[in-house]
Design a protein around this motif. Structure first.
Motif, short mmCIF file in Angstrom:
data_model
loop_
_atom_site.label_atom_id
_atom_site.label_comp_id
_atom_site.label_asym_id
_atom_site.label_seq_id
_atom_site.Cartn_x
_atom_site.Cartn_y
_atom_site.Cartn_z
N GLY A 1 112.36 19.93 -29.58
CA GLY A 1 112.92 18.57 -29.95
C GLY A 1 112.98 16.64 -30.60
N ASP A 2 113.38 15.87 -29.23
CA ASP A 2 113.19 14.70 -30.07
C ASP A 2 111.46 14.48 -29.04
OD1 ASP A 2 114.58 14.84 -30.88
OD2 ASP A 2 116.24 13.75 -29.21
N ALA A 3 110.73 14.81 -28.74
CA ALA A 3 109.46 14.24 -27.94
C ALA A 3 108.82 13.97 -29.30
CB ALA A 3 108.32 15.62 -27.98
N GLU A 4 107.72 12.40 -28.86
CA GLU A 4 106.63 12.00 -29.92
C GLU A 4 105.53 13.01 -29.92
OE1 GLU A 4 103.02 8.91 -29.26
OE2 GLU A 4 105.72 8.08 -28.63
N PHE A 5 105.91 13.06 -31.43
CA PHE A 5 104.76 14.68 -32.29
C PHE A 5 103.43 13.38 -32.96
CE2 PHE A 5 108.40 16.48 -32.08
CZ PHE A 5 108.37 17.79 -31.53
N THR A 6 102.33 13.38 -33.00
CA THR A 6 101.25 13.17 -33.44
C THR A 6 100.48 14.28 -33.98
OG1 THR A 6 100.85 11.91 -31.52
CG2 THR A 6 99.19 12.31 -32.78
N LEU A 7 100.09 14.08 -35.45
CA LEU A 7 100.12 14.92 -36.56
C LEU A 7 98.28 14.62 -36.53
CD1 LEU A 7 99.50 17.35 -38.59
CD2 LEU A 7 100.66 15.60 -40.01
N VAL A 8 97.48 15.57 -36.01
CA VAL A 8 96.00 15.15 -35.29
C VAL A 8 95.10 16.18 -37.06
CG1 VAL A 8 93.37 16.40 -34.44
CG2 VAL A 8 96.19 16.04 -33.20
N ILE A 9 94.20 15.18 -37.83
CA ILE A 9 93.76 15.63 -38.60
C ILE A 9 92.18 15.41 -38.66
CG2 ILE A 9 95.77 15.31 -40.42
CD1 ILE A 9 94.35 12.69 -41.31
N GLY A 10 91.06 15.92 -39.68
CA GLY A 10 89.92 15.32 -39.57
C GLY A 10 89.65 14.37 -40.03
N ALA A 11 88.21 13.43 -39.62
CA ALA A 11 88.49 12.10 -40.48
C ALA A 11 88.09 13.01 -42.82
CB ALA A 11 86.42 11.82 -40.27
N ASP A 12 87.55 13.82 -43.09
CA ASP A 12 88.09 14.60 -43.82
C ASP A 12 89.06 14.23 -44.64
OD1 ASP A 12 88.36 16.88 -42.23
OD2 ASP A 12 87.82 17.55 -43.74
N LEU A 13 90.05 14.40 -44.30
CA LEU A 13 91.45 14.51 -44.45
C LEU A 13 91.91 13.34 -44.98
CD1 LEU A 13 93.03 17.86 -43.01
CD2 LEU A 13 92.06 17.57 -45.07
N VAL A 14 91.83 12.23 -44.31
CA VAL A 14 91.83 10.90 -44.48
C VAL A 14 92.22 10.16 -45.70
CG1 VAL A 14 91.63 8.52 -43.50
CG2 VAL A 14 91.06 9.80 -42.69
N LYS A 15 91.25 10.55 -47.05
CA LYS A 15 91.20 10.06 -48.51
C LYS A 15 92.82 11.53 -48.64
CE LYS A 15 87.98 9.11 -50.87
NZ LYS A 15 87.73 7.69 -51.51
N GLN A 16 92.81 12.82 -48.76
CA GLN A 16 93.53 13.36 -49.24
C GLN A 16 95.45 13.18 -48.65
OE1 GLN A 16 94.34 17.48 -47.85
NE2 GLN A 16 92.53 17.64 -49.25
N ILE A 17 95.02 12.66 -47.55
CA ILE A 17 96.60 13.02 -46.76
C ILE A 17 98.20 12.22 -47.31
CG2 ILE A 17 96.43 11.24 -45.18
CD1 ILE A 17 97.68 12.40 -43.08
N ILE A 18 97.20 11.19 -48.51
CA ILE A 18 98.29 10.33 -48.65
C ILE A 18 98.57 10.76 -49.91
CG2 ILE A 18 97.55 8.27 -48.18
CD1 ILE A 18 96.26 7.57 -51.27
N THR A 19 98.20 12.74 -50.58
CA THR A 19 98.81 12.95 -51.69
C THR A 19 99.67 14.32 -51.41
OG1 THR A 19 97.21 14.66 -52.27
CG2 THR A 19 96.51 12.69 -52.80
N TRP A 20 99.35 14.03 -50.24
CA TRP A 20 100.43 15.52 -49.77
C TRP A 20 102.28 15.84 -50.13
CZ3 TRP A 20 98.81 16.58 -43.62
CH2 TRP A 20 97.39 16.96 -44.16
N TYR A 21 102.63 16.43 -49.75
CA TYR A 21 103.88 16.81 -50.06
C TYR A 21 104.88 15.09 -49.00
CZ TYR A 21 108.69 18.96 -50.17
OH TYR A 21 110.30 19.47 -50.23
N GLN A 22 105.70 14.95 -49.90
CA GLN A 22 106.65 13.27 -49.43
C GLN A 22 106.07 13.30 -48.16
OE1 GLN A 22 110.82 15.13 -48.31
NE2 GLN A 22 110.75 16.81 -50.19
N ILE A 23 104.56 12.11 -48.37
CA ILE A 23 104.14 12.58 -47.27
C ILE A 23 104.33 11.02 -47.00
CG2 ILE A 23 102.89 10.40 -49.01
CD1 ILE A 23 101.26 12.10 -45.35
N GLU A 24 105.28 9.96 -47.02
CA GLU A 24 105.86 8.67 -46.73
C GLU A 24 107.38 9.26 -45.73
OE1 GLU A 24 106.85 5.29 -49.32
OE2 GLU A 24 106.54 6.58 -50.99
N LYS A 25 108.13 10.28 -45.96
CA LYS A 25 108.91 11.25 -45.11
C LYS A 25 108.44 11.59 -43.73
CE LYS A 25 112.51 14.85 -44.94
NZ LYS A 25 113.67 15.42 -45.84
N LEU A 26 106.82 12.56 -44.15
CA LEU A 26 106.30 13.23 -43.25
C LEU A 26 105.73 11.94 -42.38
CD1 LEU A 26 104.81 15.40 -41.76
CD2 LEU A 26 102.80 14.74 -43.10
N LEU A 27 104.99 10.43 -42.61
CA LEU A 27 104.68 9.65 -41.76
C LEU A 27 105.73 9.21 -41.38
CD1 LEU A 27 102.15 8.08 -44.13
CD2 LEU A 27 102.20 9.65 -42.87
#
Length: 199
Positions: A98-124
């Motif tokens: 439901g409406d809990a507060e979600f935090t996505l955990v990523i490794g430091a190696d993905l910080v550069k890559q994450i902005i290329t992910w599918y529909q990233i703005e919607k995800l964020l």
């Protein structure tokens, strides 16, 4: 898990680890002390070639969780939400919790890559980001700025994860980076049979 409410903080931690390591166990232990619920799953990373199938990696992840001491009851393996697109995974999690507060955990190696992910703005718009430092990767301010420019709300974890990686096992056969239960599972299933293990 029935007491999860809209004020609950849930950490979403998917990993493509092949195999999961003692480092992942340390991260999970730390997360269990900072979040109400930690949801874990084995994932396929479209940027990686995996040696072991998703089922075996999920089973090894389950064993990694079971060996955590002391084991809190707020870590759950939920393989059903796994998807190659993180946005779909988050939407599945929202259907369950439901409406809990979600935090996505990523490794430091993905910080550069994450902005290329599918529909990233919607995800964020749907999750906060927790970055786990990794000794082999520098977290660049420019990459964090790029993430923030897309609407990302991020925090860098105050965690010193051990310097272990799945590749150290796959490439060198270093069994010190995995837990005893995972090592036994690998031997039983004859996984990674082309490497010579070392202690």
């Amino acid at each position: 898990m029935n007491n999860i409410s809209s004020s609950s903080k849930i950490a979403l931690f998917g990993t493509s680890a092949d195999p999961p390591t003692a480092g992942h166990q340390t991260i999970l232990r730390w997360l269990s002390q900072h979040y109400d619920l930690i949801v874990v799953w084995a994932s396929d990373n479209p940027f990686k070639a995996h040696q072991t199938n998703l089922h075996n990696r999920s089973e090894m992840l389950k064993l990694t969780i079971q060996e955590i001491e002391p084991l809190k009851n707020n870590i759950t393996l939920c393989q059903s939400i796994s998807d190659r697109r993180t946005l779909i995974t988050v939407q599945k999690a929202q259907q369950i919790w439901g409406d809990a507060e979600f935090t996505l955990v990523i490794g430091a190696d993905l910080v550069k890559q994450i902005i290329t992910w599918y529909q990233i703005e919607k995800l964020l718009k749907q999750v906060k980001i927790l970055v786990i430092p990794r000794s082999a990767y520098t977290i660049e301010k420019s990459d964090l700025a790029n993430l923030q420019a897309l609407g990302g709300q991020y925090t860098i974890a105050t965690l010193n994860a051990p310097r272990v990686s799945s590749s150290r096992y796959r490439l060198r056969g270093d069994t010190t980076v995995i837990t005893a239960a995972v090592e036994n599972y690998i031997q039983q299933k004859k996984l990674y049979s082309d490497i010579a293990t070392t202690k």
